[in-house]
Design a protein around this motif. Structure first.
Motif, PDB file in Angstrom:
ATOM      1  N   GLY A 159       4.973  -1.658   1.648  1.00 14.72           N
ATOM      2  CA  GLY A 159       3.742  -2.158   1.015  1.00 14.72           C
ATOM      3  C   GLY A 159       2.944  -1.065   0.333  1.00 14.72           C
ATOM      4  O   GLY A 159       2.527  -1.202  -0.819  1.00 14.72           O
ATOM      5  N   TYR A 160       2.767   0.048   1.014  1.00 14.45           N
ATOM      6  CA  TYR A 160       1.969   1.123   0.459  1.00 14.45           C
ATOM      7  C   TYR A 160       2.621   1.661  -0.806  1.00 14.45           C
ATOM      8  O   TYR A 160       1.979   1.834  -1.846  1.00 14.45           O
ATOM      9  N   ALA A 184       2.232  -0.602  -3.710  1.00 12.61           N
ATOM     10  CA  ALA A 184       0.890  -0.540  -4.289  1.00 12.61           C
ATOM     11  C   ALA A 184       0.766   0.684  -5.193  1.00 12.61           C
ATOM     12  O   ALA A 184       0.314   0.589  -6.339  1.00 12.61           O
ATOM     13  N   ARG A 185       1.195   1.813  -4.665  1.00 12.09           N
ATOM     14  CA  ARG A 185       1.078   3.048  -5.447  1.00 12.09           C
ATOM     15  C   ARG A 185       1.911   2.983  -6.727  1.00 12.09           C
ATOM     16  O   ARG A 185       1.478   3.416  -7.803  1.00 12.09           O
TER      17      ARG A 185
END
Lengths: 928, 115
Positions: B28-29, B32-33
């Motif tokens: 997920g992170y 997003a990035r």
């Protein structure tokens, strides 16, 4: 996405909810960790990096909540959670819950109770197979005649294959005497044709129902038979199974019981039940010489047909119409001089819908009162809902903090509103469950009150009733739940930060609460005005001058039809009874008469000497004869009601003699014919002139004219509600109407009334003495005792019930409205405590504080009164027909109701005002 | 703080699918990035938008997820495009291209081009 897949997704989510929550936690934690780690690599100190990461992600709970909302089945899960929470809350706040549930139980219960009666009497279809295919034979409007002669039925029966069957079911209006002598014990009987049960599709619970052979005159191969109802079987025979084959004596005729009808089958007339069903063929046995089977002028049968599947009522009616000429020709009544059968031949046959049974006096008499009561209980429930809404709003203020916190934590306003609606629904559900019990006993109580109108209704607590109750509860929940729920959506999260005591948004609930109280006051006024109208109407009826002393007379109906007494000996027997009764100690006066007040009616067309009213066959002229009818007597028709009396009548009833002489013993069979008339008679026929000395004669009856020898005061004859009927009293020995009787030897009717007046005390105390005296003369006579005042009061059942119930509900509404007003005012005072404290500290007088609070109350009440008045004026015309001697907009009633409401409201408002004026300013200011 | 640009509704799903298609499984992170990177920092992806979207796509069957150690040995949930997701991406890409082509034709139009 397929539904299946979605369902699987919902299921998996519910089953693995904990794991999903764990995953969600992990996701967010790893996001924060990774974000932190990246910042640390950029050289930011770990603590600061973590803070920045958290700031970037925003509200963790908010994200979680959004993810949860996105899940399949989330709604279901939330609902479950809300319901559990609502249960906890309801269980915790016992008093609060108890008050609301009790209010709802009363409100919903009253609605269900009234509706169950309304439903049973007016709406429900008959408890038979395919009720929609049942039709009743009536003559076309305007005659609306729905009874037929046996010869006509006999003809119709021969053509019954043109339909899916035809049958006669008449009554239950035949009262059969079970006793074998002395005081009568009556059962409700029905005359039915053999095919009635088969066509109705009713099957016996025991034995068999009628077969064609049962309907043969005098009884078929099984002899005269009778079928009994389930209720009669249970009460009279205690439900024993060997009842089949036993003998039941009706009117001294032994009949064999062949079957029992199923429980809940009441025949075709809603609200009436029967005990026994007797085949038409048995009628000659029971009624003997008065049998109506061959009479072509006795209209006493109600005829029904069942339509064939697919046959429309119009088609069936057309068939009937084609049968009509033949049937009419074959059943022509004997013609009398001056009359012909044109109208008889012309009257058409029509069929009317009988899905709910034929229209009945009961249904017509009670449909409007029941609708009025339905509206009344509906309004009471509405007022109750307003009270509950106010309670919930007040509690909403107490829970304001909780909601602000929840909003701050990420709950959506909609979510809160839903939570509140669920609480309201739960309360309504509990209230409805309790209401079902209230309704059950309430409706039974009501039916018992109606018993004197011989109303008998089975009120099953079936799916229909439960659905109605649930519907009412749902509506109630919406009514009282929407306002608090709407309020909740207007909460502000920032309030969570504030001190509990200083919530600014709370005051937003007062306009709403004020509105609710205004509505309560308005509706209460409507109910109070209604109650006032019905009470005054009933009171007026009880004060109608009867023209006789109702509480001083005992009536004894003497029935000689089955007695050992020849028609030629009747008069002598009655006269002997009269003498014997006068000899009883404690009897002051007594009289024998053909009919008695509020009983059967004897109506004749007459001609009076010197009167402009002449006999004519003018249209609209009612029938002559003897019996009970509701039809009004046209003012322009030369019709008068009659009674045959012995000497002592006017003394017994206490009706004053105004002119001339009373009827005496000397007015015997052969002596000159005389009569007394009342003032209404003199007004109608002679323009109010003294009638003494005038003569009259019955148009249809030959013989010497009757001389009017006395004028008596007006007295009620048939109905308290109508203007006094023009009445003539003739001596009993001279009263046999030759045109009505068939037995030339008959000296007096078979059924007469003995009226007795005691010297003092209760008339009913004479019952034993009178029974003994009559039995000495002839022990086989059937007797029915009834104090005259009971007969009077029973004719007012409808008005009494309406008055009592509307008054009770009016008071209930008043109490609830005043509680509502008290609550809202107290609440307003509590909100303004600080202000009031400051005012008082600055020197405001107590009276000024009271005035401050009362001004608001006055405004609310005045608003409510204005709205209520407008509504009352508008709806009052719907009750006009239920009122007696009163205009629906009776100013006195309206004024009294408004004054009562204003007074109670003043008290309810004064209490909190007084409380406010007792506030200690220093205390208030210290508390802040 | 970076300036936030609102993402057209529905386009974020397309971005997620395309990113997973190009770069393979991501957590997920990372997702997003990457999206922020690709969109040249013009876009800050709100976590409050991303996670509900991932849940929706997973429930629709366009992506699937599994736990496995990440590059720096942290355990994380990795999202991967499924066959259905790839089909959806192709379909949506085509639809998007058609739409943009239409729109740009309209943008390019001048009064003199029209008869």
């Amino acid at each position: 996405m397929t539904i299946l897949r979605r369902l699987a997704s919902i299921a998996s989510w519910i089953l693995r909810r904990d794991r999903a929550e764990q995953q969600l936690d992990d996701e967010i934690r790893s996001f924060v960790e990774m974000s932190t780690a990246e910042r640390v690599e950029e050289g930011i100190p770990p603590a600061e990096a973590r803070r920045l990461a958290l700031a970037e992600i925003g509200g963790v709970e908010r994200i979680k909540e959004r993810v949860r909302m996105g899940r399949h089945g989330a709604l279901l899960d939330d609902l479950g959670r809300d319901v559990r929470y609502a249960f906890r809350l309801v269980a915790r706040q016992r008093t609060f819950t108890a008050v609301i549930v009790a209010t709802l139980a009363l409100g919903i219960g009253a609605n269900t109770a009234i509706f169950s009666i309304l439903d049973g009497l007016l709406l429900r279809t008959l408890p038979i197979e395919h009720p929609e295919r049942l039709a009743q034979l009536v003559a076309a409007p305007p005659s609306e005649q729905d009874s037929w002669t046996y010869p006509i039925w006999h003809e119709i029966q021969r053509h019954s294959v043109r339909f899916d069957g035809a049958f006669v079911w008449t009554g239950p209006d035949a009262e059969f005497d079970l006793s074998t002598g002395g005081e009568s014990r009556f059962v409700n009987g029905v005359w039915a044709s053999a095919g009635a049960f088969a066509v109705l599709g009713v099957r016996p619970v025991l034995g068999r129902l009628f077969e064609p052979s049962d309907d043969i005159r005098g009884g078929g191969s099984s002899g005269p038979v009778v079928v009994i109802s389930h209720a009669f079987w249970q009460t009279y025979f205690s439900g024993t199974r060997d009842v089949i084959g036993r003998t039941l004596t009706l009117e001294r005729v032994p009949l064999t019981i062949v079957g029992v009808t199923p429980r809940g089958f009441f025949g075709v007339v809603a609200g009436r039940s029967f005990d026994v069903v007797v085949p038409l063929g048995v009628e000659p046995l029971i009624r003997g010489s008065e049998s109506r089977l061959d009479r072509r002028t006795s209209w006493w049968l109600q005829v029904f047909v069942r339509l064939k599947p697919g046959q429309s009522r119009e088609a069936a009616a057309a068939v009937m119409q084609t049968l009509k000429p033949g049937i009419r020709e074959a059943t022509l009544p004997p013609t009398r001089p001056g009359r012909n059968n044109d109208r008889y031949l012309a009257d058409p046959f029509t069929l009317v819908d009988a899905e709910r049974g034929p229209s009945s006096r009961l249904r017509e008499g009670y449909s409007r009162p029941l609708l009025v009561l339905m509206v009344v209980v509906g309004l009471v429930l509405l007022i109750a809902c307003a009270n509950i809404a106010n309670l919930l709003l007040a509690r909403a203020t107490a829970r304001h903090h909780e909601w602000s916190v929840r909003l701050a934590l990420g709950a959506t306003p909609g979510r809160l509103a839903r939570q509140l609606m669920i609480e309201s629904l739960l309360l309504a559900a509990i209230g409805a469950a309790a209401g079902v019990f209230v309704a059950d006993s309430g409706s039974r109580l009501l039916i018992a009150q109606l018993a004197s109108d011989s109303v008998s209704l089975e009120l099953p607590l079936d799916a229909r009733m439960l659905a109605f109750t649930a519907g009412v509860a749902l509506i109630a929940a919406l009514v009282f739940g929407v306002a608090p729920a709407w309020r909740a959506t207007r909460g502000v999260p920032i309030d969570a930060m504030k001190d509990r005591g200083r919530v600014s948004g709370a005051s937003a609930s007062t306009p709403l609460a004020n509105g609710l109280v205004l509505v309560q006051v308005a509706l209460s006024l409507v109910l109070l005005i209604g109650a006032g109208l019905f009470l005054r109407s009933f009171n007026g009826l009880t004060r109608v001058p009867l023209g006789f002393e109702g509480d001083r007379v005992l009536l004894t109906v003497i029935d000689a039809r089955r007695a050992d007494l020849a028609p030629s000996a009747r008069l002598a027997t009655y006269e002997r009874i009269h003498e014997r009764v006068l000899a009883i100690p404690g009897v002051e006066h007594a009289a024998v008469s053909i009919t008695a007040p509020l009983g059967e009616m004897w109506i004749r067309r007459i001609e009076v000497s010197g009167s402009p009213l002449r006999g004519s066959d003018a249209p609209g002229v009612g029938p002559e004869g003897f019996g009970s009818t509701d039809r009004p007597i046209p003012a322009n028709a030369p019709l008068a009601v009659f009674n045959g009396i012995t000497s002592g009548w006017i003394a017994t009833f206490g009706t004053p003699l105004l002119a001339g002489r009373d009827i005496s013993r000397n007015d015997a069979t052969g002596s000159p014919r005389v009569a007394l008339v009342n003032q209404a008679f003199a007004r109608k026929f002679l323009g109010g002139a003294n009638p003494v000395g005038h003569t009259m004669h019955a148009t249809r009856e030959p013989g010497a004219p009757i001389e009017i020898v006395g004028l008596v005061a007006d007295a009620v004859y048939r109905d308290i509600r109508e203007a006094t009927l023009p009445t003539a009293y003739v001596p009993l020995p001279q009263s046999v109407d030759r045109s009505l009787v068939e037995d030339p030897n008959m000296t007096a009717p078979a059924v007469i009334t003995l009226s007795v007046r005691p010297t003092s005390g209760q008339p009913s105390l004479l019952t034993k003495g009178v029974a003994a005296a009559i039995s000495e003369v002839n022990p086989t006579l059937a007797l029915t005792f009834e104090p005259l005042d009971r007969r009077v009061s029973e004719t007012l059942t409808r008005e009494r019930l309406l008055a009592i119930l509307s008054a009770a509900f009016g008071v209930l509404a008043l109490v609830m409205a005043s509680i509502g007003l008290y609550g809202v005012t107290s609440y307003a005072v509590s909100l303004r405590r600080t202000e009031i404290g400051i005012r008082m500290a600055l020197g405001a007088a107590r009276s000024a504080v009271i005035g401050l609070v009362l001004r608001r109350v006055a405004l609310l009440v005045a608003g409510g009164l204005v709205v209520g008045l407008a509504v009352a004026v508008w709806v009052s015309r719907f009750v006009a027909t239920l009122l007696y001697g009163l205009q629906p907009r009776d100013p006195l009633t309206i004024l009294a109701a408004s004054a009562t409401l204003a007074l109670i409201a003043a008290v309810a408002g004064w209490l909190p005002a007084h409380h406010a004026s007792r506030l200690d300013p220093t205390q208030v200011l210290r508390d802040g | 703080m970076k300036k936030t640009t609102d993402v057209h509704r529905g386009t974020l799903a397309l971005m997620v699918l395309k990113t997973l298609d190009v770069l393979g499984p991501l957590h997920g992170y990372g997702l997003a990035r990457r999206i922020e990177q690709i969109s040249k920092d013009g876009l800050t992806l709100n976590t409050g938008t991303l996670y509900p979207l991932l849940l929706r796509l997973e429930q629709e069957g366009a992506i699937t997820s599994e736990r496995r150690p990440s590059e720096n040995n942290r355990s994380a949930r990795f999202y991967r495009l499924t066959r259905a997701g790839r089909k959806q991406l192709e379909a949506e890409t085509r639809a998007w291209e058609q739409t943009t082509a239409q729109i740009s034709r309209f943008f390019a139009v001048k009064a003199k081009d029209l008869p």
